[in-house]
Design an enzyme around this catalytic site. Structure first.
Site, PDB file in Angstrom:
ATOM      1  N   SER A 152     -10.867   7.128   1.965  1.00  0.00           N
ATOM      2  CA  SER A 152     -10.458   5.779   1.578  1.00  0.00           C
ATOM      3  C   SER A 152     -11.388   4.784   2.248  1.00  0.00           C
ATOM      4  O   SER A 152     -11.847   5.016   3.383  1.00  0.00           O
ATOM      5  CB  SER A 152      -9.026   5.525   2.056  1.00  0.00           C
ATOM      6  N   TYR A 167      -3.278   5.897   9.141  1.00  0.00           N
ATOM      7  CA  TYR A 167      -3.997   6.163   7.883  1.00  0.00           C
ATOM      8  C   TYR A 167      -5.496   5.935   8.070  1.00  0.00           C
ATOM      9  O   TYR A 167      -6.326   6.754   7.672  1.00  0.00           O
ATOM     10  CB  TYR A 167      -3.448   5.254   6.784  1.00  0.00           C
TER      11      TYR A 167
END
Ligand SMILES: NC(=O)c1ccc[n+]([C@@H]2O[C@H](COP(=O)([O-])OP(=O)(O)OC[C@H]3O[C@@H](n4cnc5c(N)ncnc54)[C@H](OP(=O)(O)O)[C@@H]3O)[C@@H](O)[C@H]2O)c1
Length: 245
Positions: A152, A167
């Protein structure tokens, strides 16, 4: 089987996609089947992998589509899945480490939930890394081994902002793993890359306002999974273009 396996037009090889029961993983598996890969549709619950595999198979084509139970947060599940793939089909050309969780979106880095950070790393980083290593013996026998780590932009350190520490760190660690493996395996024909799918309208992205289609999000991952032998390795890409690590 002796020697390295070839992959010509009639023989695209075998691909394993993690977290392929829904979202981006499902679409990556579907697109790889459409391109003629035999696809192992894996999910942590085989009862979810089975209908996904059946739906992809119903989509047509000659490709074989098989459900596989694989919980990437469990080292025992990874070992069991690697043993099953080694036994049947006994071959692997493409690994797409797609399975991922976001457990602390919006949580401040100044007030972290360390249990959630640890759980996120267990799936997003350790799961992907352990699985890649467990499958290396099979991938090494492929004529064109490819590993795609679905990362990501939130894991890019160069432009990293605040919040969502678990994350972000999990994807930054995954990107480091891409660099380490790509360097060490470059001499063996591997292409190991990280992909950011963009902000995609899945169960993960839609609640945050994502609008990009899963079809478009998956396309850049499939591109990396099917790179030619002169393609890049050790990179981080979104929609086929490099992004900062
Ligand atoms: N959507 C976005 O905007 C976006 C942006 C950047 C990166 N990504 C990344 O893209 C990947 C796919 O995301 P998505 O948007 O498709 O998310 P999603 O719709 O939430 O799907 C996540 C998938 O991962 C699976 N999964 C979670 N934990 C697992 C485990 N321990 N073992 C095996 N499978 C597991 C889920 O299985 P269950 O059904 O069993 O939960 C599900 O199939 C993730 O790595 C995510 O971080 C997404």
């Amino acid at each position: 089987m002796a020697g390295r396996q070839a992959m010509d037009d009639g023989d695209r090889g075998v691909a394993l996609v993690t977290g392929a029961n829904r979202g981006i993983g499902f679409e990556v598996a579907r697109q790889l089947a459409e391109r003629g890969f035999a696809v192992l549709v894996s999910a942590r619950d085989v009862a979810r992998a089975q209908p996904a595999a059946e739906e992809i198979a119903r989509g047509g084509g000659e490709a074989s589509v098989t459900a596989l139970e694989l919980d990437v947060s469990s080292p025992a599940s990874i070992v069991a899945a690697a043993e099953r793939v080694a036994a049947d089909p006994g071959r692997l050309d493409v690994l797409v480490n797609n399975a991922g969780v976001g457990l602390d979106f919006g949580v401040s880095g100044t007030d972290p939930d360390f249990e959630k950070i640890q759980a996120t790393l267990q799936t997003n980083f350790f799961g992907a890394y352990r699985l890649a290593v467990a499958l290396l013996p099979l991938l090494r026998r492929s004529g064109h081994p490819r590993i795609v780590n679905v990362s990501s932009g939130m894991g890019g350190v160069a432009e990293m902002g605040g919040w969502s520490p678990g994350y972000r760190v999990s994807k930054a660690a995954m990107n480091a793993m891409t660099r380490i493996l790509s360097t060490e395996l470059a001499g063996e024909g591997f292409k190991v890359n990280s992909a950011c799918p963009g902000f995609v309208a899945t169960d993960m992205g839609a609640p945050m306002g994502a609008k990009k289609s899963v079809k478009d999000g998956a396309a850049g991952i499939v591109w990396l999974a099917t790179l030619p032998d002169d393609g890049p390795t050790g990179g981080f890409f979104r929609d086929g273009s490099p992004v900062a690590f």
